[in-house]
Design an enzyme around this catalytic site. Structure first.
Site, mmCIF file in Angstrom:
data_model
loop_
_atom_site.group_PDB
_atom_site.id
_atom_site.type_symbol
_atom_site.label_atom_id
_atom_site.label_comp_id
_atom_site.label_asym_id
_atom_site.label_seq_id
_atom_site.Cartn_x
_atom_site.Cartn_y
_atom_site.Cartn_z
ATOM 1 N N LYS A 188 -14.780 -34.722 8.018
ATOM 2 C CA LYS A 188 -14.003 -35.761 8.701
ATOM 3 C C LYS A 188 -14.610 -37.132 8.408
ATOM 4 O O LYS A 188 -15.638 -37.506 8.968
ATOM 5 C CB LYS A 188 -13.965 -35.554 10.214
ATOM 6 C CG LYS A 188 -12.895 -36.468 10.840
ATOM 7 C CD LYS A 188 -13.121 -36.774 12.294
ATOM 8 C CE LYS A 188 -14.135 -37.854 12.542
ATOM 9 N NZ LYS A 188 -13.811 -39.175 11.984
ATOM 10 N N CYS A 296 -28.757 -47.442 8.517
ATOM 11 C CA CYS A 296 -29.399 -46.897 9.721
ATOM 12 C C CYS A 296 -30.919 -47.093 9.750
ATOM 13 O O CYS A 296 -31.497 -47.309 10.796
ATOM 14 C CB CYS A 296 -29.064 -45.422 9.842
ATOM 15 S SG CYS A 296 -29.439 -44.505 8.339
HETATM 16 P P1 NAD Z 1 -19.819 -43.710 15.143
HETATM 17 O O1 NAD Z 1 -20.745 -42.845 15.917
HETATM 18 O O2 NAD Z 1 -18.898 -44.583 15.876
HETATM 19 O O3 NAD Z 1 -18.868 -42.793 14.211
HETATM 20 C C1 NAD Z 1 -19.401 -41.909 13.237
HETATM 21 C C2 NAD Z 1 -18.391 -40.812 12.969
HETATM 22 O O4 NAD Z 1 -18.269 -39.983 14.111
HETATM 23 C C3 NAD Z 1 -16.981 -41.307 12.683
HETATM 24 O O5 NAD Z 1 -16.383 -40.420 11.757
HETATM 25 C C4 NAD Z 1 -16.301 -41.203 14.051
HETATM 26 O O6 NAD Z 1 -14.905 -41.057 13.946
HETATM 27 C C5 NAD Z 1 -16.945 -39.954 14.613
HETATM 28 N N1 NAD Z 1 -17.103 -39.899 16.061
HETATM 29 C C6 NAD Z 1 -17.349 -40.918 16.926
HETATM 30 N N2 NAD Z 1 -17.509 -40.446 18.177
HETATM 31 C C7 NAD Z 1 -17.398 -39.106 18.096
HETATM 32 C C8 NAD Z 1 -17.486 -38.039 19.057
HETATM 33 N N3 NAD Z 1 -17.729 -38.273 20.345
HETATM 34 N N4 NAD Z 1 -17.341 -36.767 18.621
HETATM 35 C C9 NAD Z 1 -17.121 -36.508 17.309
HETATM 36 N N5 NAD Z 1 -16.995 -37.463 16.365
HETATM 37 C C10 NAD Z 1 -17.152 -38.747 16.755
HETATM 38 O O7 NAD Z 1 -20.720 -44.506 14.119
HETATM 39 P P2 NAD Z 1 -20.275 -45.606 13.044
HETATM 40 O O8 NAD Z 1 -20.054 -46.888 13.739
HETATM 41 O O9 NAD Z 1 -19.173 -45.063 12.195
HETATM 42 O O10 NAD Z 1 -21.585 -45.672 12.132
HETATM 43 C C11 NAD Z 1 -22.649 -46.496 12.438
HETATM 44 C C12 NAD Z 1 -23.743 -45.716 13.121
HETATM 45 O O11 NAD Z 1 -24.151 -44.631 12.289
HETATM 46 C C13 NAD Z 1 -24.996 -46.541 13.335
HETATM 47 O O12 NAD Z 1 -25.513 -46.277 14.619
HETATM 48 C C14 NAD Z 1 -25.948 -46.029 12.267
HETATM 49 O O13 NAD Z 1 -27.301 -46.206 12.554
HETATM 50 C C15 NAD Z 1 -25.571 -44.595 12.198
HETATM 51 N N6 NAD Z 1 -25.994 -44.016 10.924
HETATM 52 C C16 NAD Z 1 -27.056 -43.136 10.913
HETATM 53 C C17 NAD Z 1 -27.507 -42.609 9.707
HETATM 54 C C18 NAD Z 1 -28.662 -41.645 9.655
HETATM 55 O O14 NAD Z 1 -28.810 -40.961 8.647
HETATM 56 N N7 NAD Z 1 -29.492 -41.536 10.674
HETATM 57 C C19 NAD Z 1 -26.884 -42.984 8.524
HETATM 58 C C20 NAD Z 1 -25.831 -43.881 8.574
HETATM 59 C C21 NAD Z 1 -25.385 -44.384 9.787
#
Ligand code: NAD
Length: 498
Positions: A188, A296
Site C-alpha cells: 500500500k 527519517c
Molecule cells: P504516515 O504515518 O502518515 O503514513 C505512512 C503510511 O502509512 C502511508 O501509506 C499512510 O497512508 C499509512 N497510514 C497512516 N496511518 C495509518 C494507520 N493508522 N494504519 C495503517 N496505515 C496508516 O507517515 P508519512 O507522513 O507518510 O511519512 C513520514 C513519516 O515516516 C515520518 O515520521 C518519517 O520519519 C517516517 N519515516 C520513517 C522511516 C524509517 O525507516 N524509520 C523512513 C521513512 C519515513
C-alpha cells in the site's frame, strides 16, 4: 531559481489496479490525483483502492502463498531467477522511475536517480543471492543427546505500508527480503506517491512473477488500517510516522501479529572539537538536508562545542544558505519543495515555534523568491536554543536544523540521548577511534562517523519511539521468516541430517 522548462507537463494515468497478476477494475470510481509539489500542477491520477480492493488483494496474495506448488515452495534458485528478472525490468524503467518519484514528492532528481532507481535492483539481488547461499534448514546436535531440524520458513502474506518520502527504496526494503524468503505481499503506497508504485507493478508483470505474489493497492490510512487488521495477513511491515506506528503496533499486539515498525527520528550530529566539518561539506549536507529534510534518520540537531559554536554556525549557515533550490526535476537542484502544501504548513509552523521559543534564525526562515507555484521553504538554521525547545524534540520533517552548544563530550552524548527517538546520528572527528567510542554511547539503531549511509549489509532500524525490528542485512531477511523446530527421532541416525 529553477528552469521550469525541465518540468514538462506530464499526465500519467491508470484506470486499473494490479491485483492477482492482472490489471483489474477497481471497486469504485474514486481517484487519487497527484500534484507536482514543484509547480502545484496535476501530473497524474490513479484509481484509489478501497477496502473491497484491499480484500481482493489479500485474497490474491493468500492464494499465491498457499498454493502447494507456488512461490513459497519454489527452490531459492528459481525465486532468484524471477527476482533477477524483476531487477532487470526495474533497471529498464530507472529514468522513468526517478522522474515519477521526483515529480510527485519533490525529491531532487539526482537523489531519486541514485536511491529510488539505482538502489532497488541492488537490494533485490542482495537478498535473492542471500537466500540461495544461506540454507533455510539446519540440523543441530542437541545438548540432551538428540538432534533438531530447524526450519526458516516464509512467514506468509505481508501487508507492506510505506510513506511518500523514499517510496521505492522503502518499498524495496520490504519487497526484496520478503520475496526472496518466499512471502507474498500487498503493497500500500502513500496517496502522494502512487505513480511510481504502478511502474513497479508493470515491472512485476514483465518479470513474470506468479499471479498474486505482488499486489498494489494505493490508498490512505483507512485502507492501511484495514490491511493491518485483515485476517488474511500474517505480518505487517510499516514505515511511517511514530503516531501511526503506535496505533498499528497496538492492533498487531492485540492480534499477536508480527510487525516491523520503522518510525520517526530526531537524530543528533555530535561535532567534536577536532572535527573537520569544512572539509566534509558534501557528507554534512547528506546527513542534515538530504531529500529536502524529509528523511527519517536526518541529523536535525547539531551539537557543537561551545568554544566553536560560532564557527559551526558559520559552516552550517553557509551550507544551508548556499544550496540550489528549485524544481525537483532540474539536475542542478539540491533542495526541492516540501511534498505537499500541508507539509509546508507544518514546517513553517515549526519555524514560527522556533522563533517564538527565542531561537535566532541564522539563515533561511522563509520562502525562496521566484518559486511561488511550488511548496518551497528555505533551508533554515536555528541558534541559541537548547535541547528542551520543541523544535529540538519533535520531528519536523523539513530542512530545519537546530545547533545546540555543549561543554563536555559527556554532555554532548547526554543531549543526543535526551530524545524520544533513536534512529540515526553521526559523530564528526578526525580521530576515528574516538568517534567510535562516542558512537557506542549514543542510543540509536544506526550511527555514522563523518558520514552516514544505509549500506544494504548493515541492519537499519530504530530504538525507543523510532520503531521495532530491523531492515537490511541478514536481520532484514529474518523479519520475513518464521522459525520452527522438529526434534528428530534419535533412533533415525546421522543419515537423516540435511
Ligand atoms: P504516515 O504515518 O502518515 O503514513 C505512512 C503510511 O502509512 C502511508 O501509506 C499512510 O497512508 C499509512 N497510514 C497512516 N496511518 C495509518 C494507520 N493508522 N494504519 C495503517 N496505515 C496508516 O507517515 P508519512 O507522513 O507518510 O511519512 C513520514 C513519516 O515516516 C515520518 O515520521 C518519517 O520519519 C517516517 N519515516 C520513517 C522511516 C524509517 O525507516 N524509520 C523512513 C521513512 C519515513
Amino acid at each position: 531559481m529553477t528552469d521550469t522548462t525541465t518540468h514538462a507537463p506530464t499526465d500519467v494515468t491508470y484506470d486499473a489496479l494490479f491485483v492477482g497478476g492482472e490489471w483489474t477494475a477497481p471497486a469504485t470510481d474514486r481517484r487519487i490525483e497527484v500534484v507536482s509539489p514543484s509547480t502545484g500542477r496535476p501530473v497524474g491520477a490513479v484509481p484509489e483502492a478501497t477496502e473491497a480492493d484491499g480484500d481482493r488483494a489479500v485474497a490474491a496474495a493468500r492464494a499465491a502463498f498457499d498454493d502447494p506448488a507456488g512461490w513459497s515452495t519454489w527452490a531459492p534458485e528459481d525465486r532468484r531467477d524471477a527476482i533477477e528478472r524483476l531487477a532487470v525490468a526495474l533497471e529498464a524503467r530507472g529514468p522513468e522511475m526517478a522522474r515519477r518519484v521526483s515529480m510527485q514528492n519533490g525529491m531532487p532528481i539526482s537523489i531519486s536517480t541514485a536511491l529510488e532507481a539505482g538502489f532497488p535492483p541492488l537490494l533485490l539481488r542482495y537478498y535473492a543471492d542471500m537466500v540461495v547461499s544461506t540454507p533455510a534448514e539446519q540440523v543441530r546436535p542437541g545438548l540432551l543427546g538428540g538432534r533438531t531440524l530447524v526450519l526458516h520458513e516464509p512467514i506468509g502474506v505481508v501487508a507492506a505500508i510505506v510513506p511518500w518520502n523514499f517510496p521505492q527504496a522503502i518499498a524495496m526494503l520490504k519487497l526484496a527480503p520478503l520475496l526472496a524468503a518466499g512471502c507474498t505481499v500487498v503493497l500500500k503506497p502513500s496517496p502522494e506517491t502512487v505513480l511510481d508504485a504502478f511502474l513497479l507493478a508493470e515491472a512485476v508483470e514483465e518479470a513474470g512473477l506468479p499471479a498474486g505474489v505482488v499486489n498494489v493497492v494505493p490508498g490512505g490510512r483507512e485502507l492501511g488500517a484495514h490491511l493491518v487488521a485483515h485476517p488474511g495477513v500474517d505480518k505487517v511491515s510499516f514505515t511511517g510516522s511514530t503516531a501511526a506506528g503506535r496505533s498499528i503496533g497496538e492492533v498487531c499486539g492485540r492480534l499477536l501479529r508480527p510487525c516491523t515498525l520503522e518510525l520517526g527520528g530526531k537524530s543528533a550530529a555530535i561535532v567534536l572539537e577536532d572535527a573537520d566539518l569544512a572539509g566534509n561539506l558534501e557528507a554534512l549536507f547528506g546527513v542534515t538536508l538530504i531529500n529536502n529534510g524529509q528523511t527519517c534518520w536526518l541529523n536535525s540537531r547539531i551539537l557543537a562545542p561551545r568554544s566553536q559554536y560560532g564557527d559551526v554556525l558559520d559552516i552550517l549557515g553557509g551550507l544551508a544558505g548556499g544550496v540550489t533550490i528549485g524544481d525537483a526535476l532540474d539536475p542542478a537542484t539540491q533542495i526541492g519543495p516540501m511534498t505537499s502544501a500541508r507539509q509546508r504548513e507544518r514546517v513553517e509552523s515549526y519555524i514560527a515555534t522556533g522563533r517564538a521559543e527565542g531561537g535566532r534564525v541564522v539563515v533561511g526562515g522563509g520562502r525562496p523568491e521566484g518559486l511561488d507555484d511550488g511548496f518551497f521553504v528555505q533551508p533554515t538554521v536555528f541558534a541559541d536554543l537548547d535541547n528542551t525547545a520543541r523544535i529540538a524534540r519533535e520531528e519536523i520533517f523539513g530542512p530545519v536544523l537546530t545547533v545546540i552548544p555543549y561543554d563536555t563530550v559527556d554532555e554532548a552524548i547526554a543531549i543526543a540521548n535526551d530524545s524520544d527517538y533513536g534512529l540515526g546520528g553521526t559523530v564528526w572527528t578526525t580521530d576515528p577511534e574516538r568517534g567510535e567510542a562516542v558512537a557506542r554511547r549514543v542510543q540509536s539503531g544506526t550511527i555514522g562517523i563523518n558520514a552516514y549511509a544505509n549500506d544494504p549489509t548493515a541492519p537499519f532500524g530504530g530504538m525507543k519511539a523510532s520503531g521495532l525490528g530491523r531492515e537490511l542485512g541478514p536481520e532484514g531477511l529474518g523479519a520475513y521468516r518464521s522459525v520452527r523446530s522438529i526434534y528428530l527421532d534419535a533412533s533415525a541416525g546421522a543419515e537423516a541430517s540435511a
